[in-house]
Design a protein around this motif. Structure first.
Motif, PDB file in Angstrom:
ATOM      1  N   LEU A   9       0.354  -1.171   0.178  1.00 59.10           N
ATOM      2  CA  LEU A   9      -0.171   0.109  -0.382  1.00 59.10           C
ATOM      3  C   LEU A   9       0.620   1.068   0.148  1.00 59.10           C
ATOM      4  O   LEU A   9       0.258   2.282  -0.507  1.00 59.10           O
ATOM      5  N   LYS A  10       2.275   1.230   0.805  1.00 61.10           N
ATOM      6  CA  LYS A  10       3.251   2.229   0.531  1.00 61.10           C
ATOM      7  C   LYS A  10       3.181   2.207  -0.998  1.00 61.10           C
ATOM      8  O   LYS A  10       4.293   3.258  -1.327  1.00 61.10           O
ATOM      9  N   SER A  11       3.823   1.199  -1.332  1.00 59.62           N
ATOM     10  CA  SER A  11       4.730   1.086  -2.921  1.00 59.62           C
ATOM     11  C   SER A  11       4.321   1.308  -3.922  1.00 59.62           C
ATOM     12  O   SER A  11       3.996   1.729  -4.795  1.00 59.62           O
ATOM     13  N   THR A  12       2.832   0.911  -4.039  1.00 58.41           N
ATOM     14  CA  THR A  12       1.971   0.502  -5.346  1.00 58.41           C
ATOM     15  C   THR A  12       0.650   1.684  -5.220  1.00 58.41           C
ATOM     16  O   THR A  12       0.383   2.364  -4.327  1.00 58.41           O
ATOM     17  N   ASP A  13       0.066   1.682  -6.488  1.00 56.00           N
ATOM     18  CA  ASP A  13      -0.609   2.454  -6.481  1.00 56.00           C
ATOM     19  C   ASP A  13      -1.967   1.933  -6.669  1.00 56.00           C
ATOM     20  O   ASP A  13      -2.948   2.646  -5.952  1.00 56.00           O
ATOM     21  N   PHE A  14      -2.372   0.636  -7.409  1.00 58.47           N
ATOM     22  CA  PHE A  14      -3.180  -0.066  -6.336  1.00 58.47           C
ATOM     23  C   PHE A  14      -3.027  -1.765  -5.587  1.00 58.47           C
ATOM     24  O   PHE A  14      -2.386  -2.568  -6.738  1.00 58.47           O
ATOM     25  N   VAL A  15      -3.991  -2.108  -5.219  1.00 56.02           N
ATOM     26  CA  VAL A  15      -3.698  -3.605  -4.673  1.00 56.02           C
ATOM     27  C   VAL A  15      -5.010  -4.143  -4.706  1.00 56.02           C
ATOM     28  O   VAL A  15      -6.018  -4.072  -4.509  1.00 56.02           O
ATOM     29  N   LEU A  16      -5.728  -5.486  -5.579  1.00 53.09           N
ATOM     30  CA  LEU A  16      -6.766  -5.938  -5.688  1.00 53.09           C
ATOM     31  C   LEU A  16      -6.166  -6.893  -5.000  1.00 53.09           C
ATOM     32  O   LEU A  16      -6.019  -7.789  -5.613  1.00 53.09           O
ATOM     33  N   LEU A  17      -7.725  -6.976  -4.396  1.00 55.13           N
ATOM     34  CA  LEU A  17      -7.723  -8.342  -3.366  1.00 55.13           C
ATOM     35  C   LEU A  17      -8.695  -9.695  -3.856  1.00 55.13           C
ATOM     36  O   LEU A  17     -10.030  -8.670  -4.227  1.00 55.13           O
ATOM     37  N   GLY A  18      -8.765 -10.840  -3.342  1.00 55.07           N
ATOM     38  CA  GLY A  18      -9.754 -11.642  -3.993  1.00 55.07           C
ATOM     39  C   GLY A  18      -9.185 -12.726  -3.487  1.00 55.07           C
ATOM     40  O   GLY A  18      -8.870 -12.929  -2.499  1.00 55.07           O
ATOM     41  N   GLY A  19      -9.967 -14.229  -3.559  1.00 52.20           N
ATOM     42  CA  GLY A  19      -9.507 -15.523  -2.768  1.00 52.20           C
ATOM     43  C   GLY A  19     -10.404 -14.965  -1.858  1.00 52.20           C
ATOM     44  O   GLY A  19     -10.760 -14.423  -1.277  1.00 52.20           O
ATOM     45  N   ALA A  20      -9.605 -15.808  -0.332  1.00 52.95           N
ATOM     46  CA  ALA A  20     -10.548 -15.771   0.986  1.00 52.95           C
ATOM     47  C   ALA A  20     -10.132 -14.653   1.913  1.00 52.95           C
ATOM     48  O   ALA A  20     -10.510 -14.218   3.068  1.00 52.95           O
TER      49      ALA A  20
END
Length: 396
Positions: free
Chosen positions: A212-223
């Motif tokens: 979250l400090k380095s990326t532009d977006f974090v896509l979350l899936g799975g459990a």
């Protein structure tokens, strides 16, 4: 970042090289599954390099979690497999090295010690055990990135007794994963997108926080989304939910870089016909009590695809659904193919984690990804900036 590589050793002729590898294969119906041999093959370049330089090679690996010397967890079948694949003779050394002086049994060429976890001292990072191991060689080479986050005697403590170096594949692991670290992400590397899936959010909290400090977006899936959806008041049936701090989950939820699914596929794991698409905006009840969330839905695939297509840098760890059942595999396979199609072009794409690699393997597009990491937990730890004991004397 400086890496002590085996290529820096001027003369290897006659040297005994202790090489820590990871040959921890999955076991299927009581037999080793050699189809999952990525980590074995990752060691071949180093083995061949040492062979050509006339070094004596002593391979050290673990297999499973034995409580004693178990025949089913012996490395004997792996010795045969190595010999067949390398077209070189491999001397398998089954002797108990705590009871015998096996140094004289080491032969020129390639040697493989018995399962190092047959010794309880291994996982306790025993100084005495590490010193005993070290006496078998002249140098130590780490070619087991996947366990370099562990404090084990044959990975960590042994480096106190021998000059230590990175194997050729481990060196490439560090170079490729280092490109994803915050300090190395430049404007030209953006957008930087991470896709995180898998079963347990607790194992990825540190990495998600770092990303979250380095990326532009974090896509979350799975459990990983289970705890979040439950916190948001959704009824998620028998979906696996971890016991984890509510504050940690809330912090993730509030971050604008986090992108969550807008629809999911629910059903029963072993009943493909039970699969049903549910949109989150249609109500708080997503599942019946005997159902669970088993995949992301088609609208989410389209949503995630827009972010992935925009990326200059991509990292993927963890499937976004229960892909072992084709009824719940659409999300994982669709995104796997898309990520692979973006790699080796304008986008730098990295994939890691056992199940993630298995999913990518099924798509037959592994060759299109820039880097496939052999590390699961080790990859997560490295990218999160956590301690990597196996690299302490090798990477500065």
């Amino acid at each position: 970042m400086k890496i002590k590589s085996i290529k820096q050793i001027k003369n290897l002729k006659g040297k005994r090289a202790l090489v820590r590898v990871d040959y921890n294969l999955p076991i299927n119906k009581g037999r080793l599954d050699f189809k999952e041999d990525l980590r074995i093959r990752a060691s071949f370049e180093t083995i061949r390099y040492l062979w050509k330089k006339d070094a004596t090679i002593i391979l050290i690996s673990h297999l499973g979690r034995p409580e004693k010397r178990e025949k089913s967890l012996s490395l004997a079948p792996i010795a045969k497999y190595l010999s067949k694949e390398l077209l070189l003779k491999v001397n398998f050394m089954k002797d108990d090295l705590t009871k015998k002086n096996i140094s004289k049994k080491i032969k020129p060429g390639i040697n493989l010690l018995e399962n190092i976890r047959f010794y309880k001292e291994e996982e306790s990072d025993s100084k005495e055990f590490a010193e005993k191991l070290a006496k078998l060689g002249d140098i130590f080479i780490n070619e087991a990135f996947s366990v370099s986050h562990r404090n084990n005697a044959s990975i960590c403590c042994i480096q106190n007794f021998l000059p230590s170096y990175a194997g050729l594949h481990l060196e490439e692991e560090i170079k490729n994963l280092s490109r994803l670290l915050s300090k190395n992400i430049k404007k030209s590397n953006r957008p930087y997108i991470a896709l995180m899936g898998g079963a347990k959010i607790s194992t990825k909290i540190n990495l998600i926080s770092s990303l979250l400090k380095s990326t532009d977006f974090v896509l979350l899936g799975g459990a990983l989304i289970s705890n979040i959806l439950k916190l948001q008041g959704y009824s998620i049936g028998n979906t696996f939910v971890e016991k984890i701090s509510k504050n940690v989950v809330e912090k993730i939820c509030k971050n604008k870089k986090i992108i969550l699914p807008i629809d999911v596929v629910v059903g029963k794991k072993d009943e493909p016909q039970s699969a049903c698409i549910v949109r989150l905006k249609d109500g708080k009840k997503l599942c019946k009590n005997n159902e669970g969330i088993l995949d992301i839905g088609p609208e989410t695939v389209l949503s995630f695809s827009k972010y992935i297509k925009s990326a200059s840098t991509l990292v993927w760890n963890g499937p976004v659904g229960y892909f072992e059942n084709t009824a719940f595999a659409y999300g994982t396979f669709s995104l796997a193919r898309l990520i692979a199609s973006r790699g080796k072009g304008k986008t730098y794409a990295v994939v890691g984690g056992g199940e993630t690699i298995s999913a990518l393997d099924i798509t037959e597009m592994e060759e299109d990804v820039d880097w496939i990491s052999t590390g699961g937990g080790a990859m997560l730890a490295f990218l999160a900036g956590e301690s990597m004991p196996g690299l302490k004397k090798i990477v500065k």
